[in-house]
Write a protein that holds these residues in place. Structure first.
Motif: not given
Length: 664
Positions: A84, A474, A491-492, A499, A501
């Protein structure tokens, strides 16, 4: 001699004519790119590849093609492409409301319809004037960037006006539908410590007017940060003391004034399902939403200023935000307050006919129900639909084929995305053929892949849905997550810098995408994602219940089964009265959407060694997976308890194939 493949090549159920394809917005975008010297592409696959490898060029092209009104231009498009933390359009300022309200005149901007037949229209000028007056009032209360304004409201015009006025002054909006109890709404809205609260007196659903006066009083008590409450008279009730009247605040004579804000200024906060606890507040920015929604609605739903657009939704679902963004394209948006199945199962189709909609969006569950009902839509309703949207859960191939058969001139744009990006990952492309059971394409700007268990991309195989490059919509961050730990974990945590999901998908050689369901425990019912934690919060309080687990199961016929399994406390039986009380408590304290389809008593339930409920393994067993593939017996407190679900799965499958009527 070579062995011939006995499997016939799939045949598309719908293919656009060359003329129809040439008239689409995505074709116009391609011609514009060529005329501007930005690239020429031989088809969708080439365009998609460019959009995911040349991110700066693509997103600048979206901004230019749609003439996004930046107050100050960015120094570049993407200063940092980390995930991110990607930094989009640094230095730029804009306001979502500028783009949504840029068109003036007497054309209808919003049509609002209630299931009791009440209908009213708002023109572009009327909408602009109402937003201008309400924004002026918000400024007189000192509301601006950094403040939070929230709504406990149904899907009506006032909700759109309140949101746009909030955006115009640079404050942050958040909303919750009135199906939620005051506690459920406060779990979401209370996190933001809002300053202003908008309340409607109630909503309509399934032939009933649901008065929310008592709920409103309780919610006001649960939100002590609120300084001012605005009352919206939707059902005609009496104005509560100590509130401002919405109609008074929107009838002034003020010019629209919008506050320019940074590209990543928080626009709204949406919420996760609350599966593992309190719902997470997901924050999206003005710029990211503006660009993403112009792309999604314009290029992938093919909307423009001539469109009449509705998506059946509530204010708690991200599709409400998508619906409102139809205004970015100048489309007329049609809001509906009520049940899609009242006073008859075809109420939503009748709405589409009455309002001459060009694009209607709904859930896969609603389309599957229409398929089972078997009504010939094209013959029964005077539909002018050029496009039909489906999302919320996978759309069965049989239902997709039936839609193409009964509405042969209507393009089916099934999509899959999430609240997380308030948009889609895969979905429609009006220039491509449509094959039943799959979405037409990975969306432009979405570097979607299916990864196997080793983190390698696979084609024509089931894998985890991942996105390998950043998208401007995002989340900026999660609310009350100052170091970003919860955001990264969401997400990570599986693939650093990529990402994940939580969906099982197949990307096929044609570029189509098939979604097989959630790979995590989030439930997705009637197109609305929900969490089990909120159900447990109610059920665990009942003295008759010793243990419980709830799962949502996507079934082979396109249905969705949400059973609640319970272990009864000593001396208690699962009587009809107890089942009714369980359902009633969930309905009143969480929402009607959370009420389980069945309540089933079992002698025991399985857990991990640390006492966690095994929602994902139970769901997978109920979908037909082998016990050995869903959980390690050594990691369970009672492996035999998981085996109980095998005969339940068998019985359920037999019942589906025996009892449910089919349509050919």
């Amino acid at each position: 001699m070579p062995v011939e493949d006995p499997t016939p090549a799939p045949v598309p159920a719908w293919t656009p004519t060359p003329d129809a394809a040439a008239r689409t917005q995505i074709s116009a975008f391609g011609r514009w790119l060529a005329a501007e010297g930005r690239g020429e592409f031989g088809g969708y696959a080439e365009l998609w590849r460019w959009s995911t490898t040349e991110l700066e060029e693509f997103w600048q092209a979206i901004a230019d093609f749609y003439d996004v009104r930046f107050r100050r231009q960015a120094t570049r498009v993407l200063a940092d492409d980390a995930m991110p933390g990607a930094e989009w359009f640094p230095g730029a300022t804009l306001n979502y409301a500028d783009q949504a309200l840029r068109r003036t005149g007497e054309k209808t901007a919003i049509v609002a319809v209630s299931e009791d037949g009440h209908r009213h229209e708002v023109t572009r000028d009327e909408l602009r004037n109402q937003v201008a007056s309400l924004a002026h009032w918000l400024r007189t209360r000192g509301i601006g960037p950094g403040d939070r304004v929230v709504g406990y409201l149904p899907n009506i015009t006032a909700t759109v006006v309140a949101f746009l006025a909030t955006a115009a002054v640079g404050a942050t909006w958040s909303a919750c539908s009135q199906e939620y109890s005051p506690d459920g709404a406060a779990d979401r809205l209370g996190q933001l410590e809002p300053t202003v609260l908008f309340l409607a007196d109630g909503y309509r659903y399934a032939g009933k007017e649901h008065d929310r006066s008592a709920h409103n009083d309780e919610l006001r008590r649960l939100l002590p940060s609120v300084r001012t409450t605005v009352w919206v008279p939707h059902l005609g009730g009496a104005q509560p003391p100590g509130t401002e009247h919405f109609d008074t605040l929107t009838q002034g004579d003020h010019l629209l004034e919008t506050t320019p804000v940074p590209f990543d200024q928080p626009l709204w906060v949406l919420y996760s399902s609350g599966t593992t606890g309190r719902p997470k507040g997901i924050v999206h920015g003005h710029g990211g939403v503006t660009l993403e929604h112009l792309k999604f609605l314009g290029l992938h739903l093919d909307l423009d200023a001539s469109s009449r657009f509705a998506w059946y939704t509530s204010t708690s679902w991200m599709m409400w935000n998508i619906q409102v963004s139809g205004l970015l394209l100048g489309a007329t948006i049609v809001l509906y307050d009520g049940s899609p199945g009242w006073p008859h199962p075809g109420a939503l189709w009748q709405l589409a006919a009455d309002e001459q909609l060009t694009f209607l969006g709904t859930s896969a569950a609603y389309l599957t129900a229409a398929h089972k009902d078997g009504t010939p839509l094209g013959a029964a309703y005077d539909l002018q639909l050029t496009g039909l949207g489906s999302t919320g859960s996978p759309l069965p191939a049989g239902t997709a084929q039936w839609i193409h058969d009964t509405l042969p001139t209507t393009w089916l744009a099934a999509a899959s995305g999430g609240t997380d990006i308030v948009s889609g990952f895969a979905g429609g492309a009006p220039t491509l053929p449509s094959y039943p059971g799959e979405m037409q394409a990975r969306l432009l700007g979405v570097a979607l892949e299916a990864w196997d268990g080793h983190g390698h991309p696979v084609t024509d195989e089931v894998g985890e849905l991942v996105v390998t490059r950043p998208m401007p919509s995002m989340p900026l961050y999660f609310w009350n997550d100052p170091d970003g730990a919860r955001y990264r974990d969401a997400y990570f945590s599986t693939y650093p810098d990529v990402w994940r999901h939580g969906d099982w998908v197949t990307v096929n050689t044609r570029g189509g995408v098939i979604v097989h369901g959630r790979s995590d425990a989030t439930m997705n019912r009637y197109g609305v994602r929900m969490g089990s934690a909120e159900i447990y919060e109610v059920v665990d309080q009942l003295e008759e219940i010793a243990d419980a687990v709830v799962v949502g199961v996507e079934e082979s016929d396109g249905g969705y089964w949400m059973p609640l399994f319970v272990v009864l406390a000593d001396g208690h039986d699962l009587t009809p009265d107890l089942v009714a009380r369980i359902r009633g408590r969930i309905r009143s304290e969480v929402s009607p959407r959370h009420v389980p389809d069945d309540v089933i008593a079992l002698p025991t339930l399985p857990h991990t060694m640390t006492g966690k409920r095994l929602e994902i393994p139970i769901k997978r067993v109920l979908q037909g997976a082998a016990l050995s593939s869903v959980a390690n017996p050594a990691a369970l407190d009672d492996a035999d308890a998981l085996a109980q679900f095998v005969p339940i799965a068998t019985q359920r499958k037999t019942a589906l194939h025996t009892d449910i009527p089919r349509t050919s």
